[in-house]
Motif scaffolding. Structure first.
Motif, PDB file in Angstrom:
ATOM      1  N   ASN A 128    -115.872 -53.988 -48.710  1.00  0.00           N
ATOM      2  CA  ASN A 128    -116.245 -53.359 -47.430  1.00  0.00           C
ATOM      3  C   ASN A 128    -116.107 -52.239 -47.565  1.00  0.00           C
ATOM      4  OD1 ASN A 128    -116.336 -55.803 -45.819  1.00  0.00           O
ATOM      5  ND2 ASN A 128    -114.211 -55.651 -45.323  1.00  0.00           N
ATOM      6  N   ILE A 129    -115.504 -51.332 -48.335  1.00  0.00           N
ATOM      7  CA  ILE A 129    -115.190 -49.759 -48.690  1.00  0.00           C
ATOM      8  C   ILE A 129    -116.445 -49.491 -49.475  1.00  0.00           C
ATOM      9  CG2 ILE A 129    -114.017 -48.166 -49.792  1.00  0.00           C
ATOM     10  CD1 ILE A 129    -111.258 -49.620 -49.190  1.00  0.00           C
ATOM     11  N   LEU A 130    -116.640 -50.357 -50.539  1.00  0.00           N
ATOM     12  CA  LEU A 130    -117.898 -49.921 -51.233  1.00  0.00           C
ATOM     13  C   LEU A 130    -119.055 -49.964 -50.595  1.00  0.00           C
ATOM     14  CD1 LEU A 130    -116.991 -51.771 -54.593  1.00  0.00           C
ATOM     15  CD2 LEU A 130    -116.549 -49.137 -53.983  1.00  0.00           C
ATOM     16  N   GLY A 131    -119.204 -51.291 -49.699  1.00  0.00           N
ATOM     17  CA  GLY A 131    -120.504 -51.105 -48.967  1.00  0.00           C
ATOM     18  C   GLY A 131    -120.797 -50.239 -47.867  1.00  0.00           C
ATOM     19  N   LEU A 132    -119.676 -49.562 -47.204  1.00  0.00           N
ATOM     20  CA  LEU A 132    -119.646 -48.616 -46.360  1.00  0.00           C
ATOM     21  C   LEU A 132    -120.246 -47.352 -47.026  1.00  0.00           C
ATOM     22  CD1 LEU A 132    -118.844 -47.527 -43.575  1.00  0.00           C
ATOM     23  CD2 LEU A 132    -116.686 -46.892 -44.414  1.00  0.00           C
ATOM     24  N   ARG A 133    -119.581 -46.963 -48.377  1.00  0.00           N
ATOM     25  CA  ARG A 133    -119.844 -45.728 -48.840  1.00  0.00           C
ATOM     26  C   ARG A 133    -121.261 -45.578 -49.360  1.00  0.00           C
ATOM     27  NH1 ARG A 133    -116.286 -43.203 -52.950  1.00  0.00           N
ATOM     28  NH2 ARG A 133    -118.236 -41.915 -52.916  1.00  0.00           N
ATOM     29  N   GLY A 158     -92.079 -47.910 -35.901  1.00  0.00           N
ATOM     30  CA  GLY A 158     -92.380 -48.565 -34.482  1.00  0.00           C
ATOM     31  C   GLY A 158     -93.820 -48.904 -34.438  1.00  0.00           C
ATOM     32  N   THR A 159     -94.734 -48.534 -35.233  1.00  0.00           N
ATOM     33  CA  THR A 159     -96.158 -48.787 -35.129  1.00  0.00           C
ATOM     34  C   THR A 159     -96.334 -49.422 -36.632  1.00  0.00           C
ATOM     35  OG1 THR A 159     -96.341 -47.394 -33.412  1.00  0.00           O
ATOM     36  CG2 THR A 159     -98.446 -48.253 -34.447  1.00  0.00           C
ATOM     37  N   LYS A 160     -97.242 -50.530 -36.566  1.00  0.00           N
ATOM     38  CA  LYS A 160     -97.716 -51.144 -37.869  1.00  0.00           C
ATOM     39  C   LYS A 160     -98.916 -50.450 -37.785  1.00  0.00           C
ATOM     40  CE  LYS A 160     -98.577 -55.413 -40.224  1.00  0.00           C
ATOM     41  NZ  LYS A 160     -98.812 -56.789 -39.939  1.00  0.00           N
ATOM     42  N   ARG A 161     -99.289 -49.745 -38.958  1.00  0.00           N
ATOM     43  CA  ARG A 161    -100.576 -49.175 -39.374  1.00  0.00           C
ATOM     44  C   ARG A 161    -100.789 -49.345 -40.792  1.00  0.00           C
ATOM     45  NH1 ARG A 161    -100.325 -42.904 -38.253  1.00  0.00           N
ATOM     46  NH2 ARG A 161    -102.731 -43.307 -38.503  1.00  0.00           N
ATOM     47  N   LYS A 162    -102.138 -49.876 -40.988  1.00  0.00           N
ATOM     48  CA  LYS A 162    -102.639 -49.988 -42.401  1.00  0.00           C
ATOM     49  C   LYS A 162    -104.260 -49.458 -42.153  1.00  0.00           C
ATOM     50  CE  LYS A 162     -99.995 -53.900 -43.830  1.00  0.00           C
ATOM     51  NZ  LYS A 162     -99.985 -55.418 -44.196  1.00  0.00           N
ATOM     52  N   GLU A 163    -104.133 -48.190 -42.649  1.00  0.00           N
ATOM     53  CA  GLU A 163    -105.614 -47.533 -42.523  1.00  0.00           C
ATOM     54  C   GLU A 163    -105.649 -46.320 -43.396  1.00  0.00           C
ATOM     55  OE1 GLU A 163    -106.286 -46.014 -38.536  1.00  0.00           O
ATOM     56  OE2 GLU A 163    -104.535 -44.881 -38.227  1.00  0.00           O
ATOM     57  N   ALA A 164    -107.103 -46.207 -43.701  1.00  0.00           N
ATOM     58  CA  ALA A 164    -107.391 -44.661 -44.212  1.00  0.00           C
ATOM     59  C   ALA A 164    -108.104 -43.912 -43.113  1.00  0.00           C
ATOM     60  CB  ALA A 164    -108.335 -45.097 -45.529  1.00  0.00           C
ATOM     61  N   VAL A 165    -107.744 -42.635 -43.023  1.00  0.00           N
ATOM     62  CA  VAL A 165    -108.319 -41.703 -42.165  1.00  0.00           C
ATOM     63  C   VAL A 165    -108.886 -40.660 -42.782  1.00  0.00           C
ATOM     64  CG1 VAL A 165    -108.044 -40.315 -40.089  1.00  0.00           C
ATOM     65  CG2 VAL A 165    -106.462 -42.440 -40.482  1.00  0.00           C
ATOM     66  N   ILE A 166    -110.399 -40.663 -42.453  1.00  0.00           N
ATOM     67  CA  ILE A 166    -111.157 -39.589 -43.173  1.00  0.00           C
ATOM     68  C   ILE A 166    -111.453 -38.579 -42.083  1.00  0.00           C
ATOM     69  CG2 ILE A 166    -113.325 -38.961 -44.660  1.00  0.00           C
ATOM     70  CD1 ILE A 166    -111.734 -42.404 -44.564  1.00  0.00           C
ATOM     71  N   ARG A 221    -112.305 -44.057 -39.429  1.00  0.00           N
ATOM     72  CA  ARG A 221    -110.868 -44.841 -39.858  1.00  0.00           C
ATOM     73  C   ARG A 221    -111.393 -46.193 -40.408  1.00  0.00           C
ATOM     74  NH1 ARG A 221    -106.067 -43.252 -36.862  1.00  0.00           N
ATOM     75  NH2 ARG A 221    -106.495 -41.285 -35.636  1.00  0.00           N
ATOM     76  N   ILE A 222    -110.770 -46.557 -41.448  1.00  0.00           N
ATOM     77  CA  ILE A 222    -111.007 -47.891 -42.114  1.00  0.00           C
ATOM     78  C   ILE A 222    -109.670 -48.655 -42.050  1.00  0.00           C
ATOM     79  CG2 ILE A 222    -111.768 -48.880 -44.282  1.00  0.00           C
ATOM     80  CD1 ILE A 222    -112.928 -46.190 -45.196  1.00  0.00           C
ATOM     81  N   GLY A 223    -109.530 -49.655 -41.350  1.00  0.00           N
ATOM     82  CA  GLY A 223    -108.563 -50.253 -41.134  1.00  0.00           C
ATOM     83  C   GLY A 223    -108.222 -51.443 -42.210  1.00  0.00           C
ATOM     84  N   PHE A 224    -107.246 -51.790 -42.640  1.00  0.00           N
ATOM     85  CA  PHE A 224    -106.981 -52.957 -43.471  1.00  0.00           C
ATOM     86  C   PHE A 224    -106.000 -54.024 -42.891  1.00  0.00           C
ATOM     87  CE2 PHE A 224    -106.809 -48.908 -45.842  1.00  0.00           C
ATOM     88  CZ  PHE A 224    -108.280 -48.841 -46.573  1.00  0.00           C
ATOM     89  N   GLY A 225    -106.547 -55.091 -43.030  1.00  0.00           N
ATOM     90  CA  GLY A 225    -105.937 -56.399 -42.691  1.00  0.00           C
ATOM     91  C   GLY A 225    -105.465 -56.611 -41.415  1.00  0.00           C
ATOM     92  N   PRO A 226    -106.610 -56.889 -40.284  1.00  0.00           N
ATOM     93  CA  PRO A 226    -107.660 -57.091 -40.410  1.00  0.00           C
ATOM     94  C   PRO A 226    -108.642 -55.734 -40.891  1.00  0.00           C
ATOM     95  CG  PRO A 226    -107.257 -57.044 -38.141  1.00  0.00           C
ATOM     96  CD  PRO A 226    -106.094 -56.791 -38.807  1.00  0.00           C
ATOM     97  N   ASP A 227    -109.734 -55.919 -41.394  1.00  0.00           N
ATOM     98  CA  ASP A 227    -110.695 -54.764 -41.927  1.00  0.00           C
ATOM     99  C   ASP A 227    -111.479 -54.544 -40.504  1.00  0.00           C
ATOM    100  OD1 ASP A 227    -109.417 -54.960 -44.311  1.00  0.00           O
ATOM    101  OD2 ASP A 227    -111.311 -55.477 -45.440  1.00  0.00           O
ATOM    102  N   THR A 228    -111.344 -53.015 -40.449  1.00  0.00           N
ATOM    103  CA  THR A 228    -111.956 -52.631 -39.326  1.00  0.00           C
ATOM    104  C   THR A 228    -112.667 -51.109 -39.412  1.00  0.00           C
ATOM    105  OG1 THR A 228    -110.143 -51.592 -38.183  1.00  0.00           O
ATOM    106  CG2 THR A 228    -110.550 -53.911 -37.636  1.00  0.00           C
ATOM    107  N   LEU A 229    -113.546 -50.879 -38.676  1.00  0.00           N
ATOM    108  CA  LEU A 229    -114.112 -49.506 -38.855  1.00  0.00           C
ATOM    109  C   LEU A 229    -114.213 -48.955 -37.490  1.00  0.00           C
ATOM    110  CD1 LEU A 229    -115.800 -47.678 -40.871  1.00  0.00           C
ATOM    111  CD2 LEU A 229    -117.751 -49.033 -40.222  1.00  0.00           C
ATOM    112  N   GLN A 230    -113.566 -47.735 -37.290  1.00  0.00           N
ATOM    113  CA  GLN A 230    -113.866 -46.621 -36.113  1.00  0.00           C
ATOM    114  C   GLN A 230    -114.340 -45.243 -36.641  1.00  0.00           C
ATOM    115  OE1 GLN A 230    -110.464 -46.694 -33.748  1.00  0.00           O
ATOM    116  NE2 GLN A 230    -109.653 -48.458 -34.587  1.00  0.00           N
ATOM    117  N   LEU A 231    -115.454 -44.930 -35.987  1.00  0.00           N
ATOM    118  CA  LEU A 231    -115.974 -43.646 -36.074  1.00  0.00           C
ATOM    119  C   LEU A 231    -115.710 -42.881 -34.768  1.00  0.00           C
ATOM    120  CD1 LEU A 231    -117.352 -41.323 -37.740  1.00  0.00           C
ATOM    121  CD2 LEU A 231    -119.761 -42.511 -37.056  1.00  0.00           C
ATOM    122  N   ASP A 232    -115.231 -41.601 -34.811  1.00  0.00           N
ATOM    123  CA  ASP A 232    -114.794 -40.979 -33.624  1.00  0.00           C
ATOM    124  C   ASP A 232    -116.146 -39.752 -33.496  1.00  0.00           C
ATOM    125  OD1 ASP A 232    -112.625 -42.029 -33.103  1.00  0.00           O
ATOM    126  OD2 ASP A 232    -111.320 -40.754 -34.104  1.00  0.00           O
TER     127      ASP A 232
END
Length: 471
Positions: A181-186, A335-343, A365-376
């Protein structure tokens, strides 16, 4: 599509332990349920005097939970494996013990060392090359060694026993879906790759915050801490995927060469009081459950000053990333579960006069487990067309039908080292963090505190959860 395994026997050392029950057996069960481990036998071994019936019961109870994900053939395969599995009580560090067990099993055999690192090292040192049957694969859990020197020693021991491509240093956070997912996005989006550099990206944050406390794992965790347990073992690998140059192919050699090149260029700069932070949790409440002070958790030695939250700033000294901070953070009891890369991209150099409203840098933002994508993005309206508003484009990315350890095991069984950490990379990860560990041991960086169930010490992260960057 069903894939056929080349490994005939999976031998789990430490079969009675927490890792086996919590992660390995469920991952294997899903793999079997989906018909992707045909012809495989399961054997458990350990120093605990489990009976054969006790081991089969453990396997059967875990496999029963996977029956809902299986068709008729899958349920039959789960039952057959659970009924045929064996357990051997053996001290694998004793001379000749593991060799004798290996020689008695149908090969090729994949040996999974679900053991503490020092025990795995001793078990490997007790083996001689002529005692390891051809085709044997050795699977090592993290942390790989306890430092750069011990990682080098362990690498030397392993490559004397089997070829490098038969050594699997497990990183279950690097699931195949996440990597692709990361490689495909990039590399599949022409608009993105030209701005993926120091000229357009201000900073990158990789965050793995857990809302769990120790959960009975003090025996391991108190001797490791957040920096060793997560940043050294996992987050540096994810950072490398975000930062690497485009490989020619996604085959293991090209991809792992690219990962290695990033890590060789990476370091954490002194003074470490400026580039690193550490903290541990105090008493609090997480989702209605009271959590005691970390130092009062059973099995914790307060004198170790073990951190449960770590944040480091990594510099990648190459043409693409010079001057861009990569901030890696991981902690427990938050308090908050977070698994993500924020560029975070650099702000526009000039906003034409006449516009008003929100004007902050774009973020991906690339979320991990589940894998998600957010673009602001900032866009006009609704309402006043001269007022900019923040919108977020969201998408779910491809997900695997396997659990993380199922993906790891499938790679092992099929001889695919793509998701395994290469020997030189494992050593480089230790090289990057060891100076920090020495500095922390000297007390150069204060050990801060935060309430369990809270966000962590104030001011640590530049990017809060689901919010825009702090200016």
């Amino acid at each position: 599509m069903t894939s056929q395994t080349t490994v005939k026997t999976l031998l789990i050392l430490g079969a009675s332990g927490d890792l086996t029950g919590r992660l390995l057996l469920p991952g294997l069960a899903r793999l079997v349920a989906k018909g992707r481990a045909g012809g495989l036998s399961l054997v458990g071994a350990g120093s605990d005097s489990l009976t054969a019936d006790q081991w089969r019961t453990r396997v059967s109870e875990t496999f029963a939970a996977a029956e809902g994900a299986a068709d008729g053939d899958g349920r039959a395969a789960l039952k057959a494996m659970a009924e045929s599995t064996e357990y051997h009580a053996v001290d694998v560090t004793a001379e000749g013990a593991l060799a004798g067990l290996l020689g008695s099993l149908p090969g090729p055999v994949a040996v999974y060392f679900a053991l503490p690192p020092h025990v795995s090292q001793l078990a490997c040192e007790a083996l001689h090359p002529d005692q390891v049957p051809a085709g044997t694969r050795l699977v090592m859990e993290k942390p790989f060694g306890s430092g750069a020197e011990s990682a080098r020693d362990l690498n030397g021991t392993l490559v004397r026993l089997v070829p490098e491509d038969h050594i699997h240093r497990v990183d279950h956070f690097l699931g195949k879906a996440t990597v692709l997912n990361i490689l495909g996005l990039r590399f599949a989006n022409n608009f993105l790759e030209p701005v993926w550099n120091r000229d357009h990206i201000e900073r990158v944050e990789i965050i793995f915050d857990e809302d769990l406390a120790l959960e009975g794992r003090a025996g391991y965790y108190d001797g490791a801490g957040a920096l060793r347990d997560m940043i050294q073992s996992h987050l540096l690998q994810i950072m490398a995927l975000v930062a690497l140059e485009a490989p020619a192919t996604i085959q293991e050699r090209d991809l792992r060469d690219a990962v290695s090149a990033v890590l060789r260029a990476s370091s954490i700069k002194a003074p470490y009081a400026s580039s690193t932070r550490r903290a541990r949790y105090t008493a609090g409440n997480i989702s209605g459950k009271d959590v005691p002070d970390y130092v009062r958790e059973e099995g914790v030695d307060p004198a170790r000053n073990t951190e449960t939250l770590a944040e480091v700033q990594v510099a990648i000294d190459n043409w693409r990333w010079k001057g861009v901070p990569f901030i890696l953070r991981s902690g427990k009891a938050l308090g908050t579960k977070r698994k993500e890369a924020v560029i975070t991209f650099r702000p526009v150099p000039h906003l034409p006069g006449g516009f008003s409203g929100l004007d902050s840098p774009n973020q991906l933002r690339i979320g991990f487990g589940p894998d998600t994508l957010q673009l602001d993005l900032d866009v006009n309206g609704p309402g006043d067309i001269f007022t900019l508003n923040r919108i977020t484009l969201k998408s779910e990315l491809n997900a695997s039908e396997l659990l993380p350890y199922g993906e790891v095991l499938e790679g092992v069984l099929n001889g695919d080292p793509l998701l395994s950490v290469r020997g030189d990379t494992a050593e480089d990860c230790w090289r990057i963090v060891e100076p920090v560990l020495r500095s922390w041991n000297r007390g150069d960086v204060p050990l801060e505190e935060y309430d369990a169930g809270g966000p962590g010490p104030e001011g640590w992260l530049a990017v809060p959860p689901n919010g825009s960057a702090k200016e």
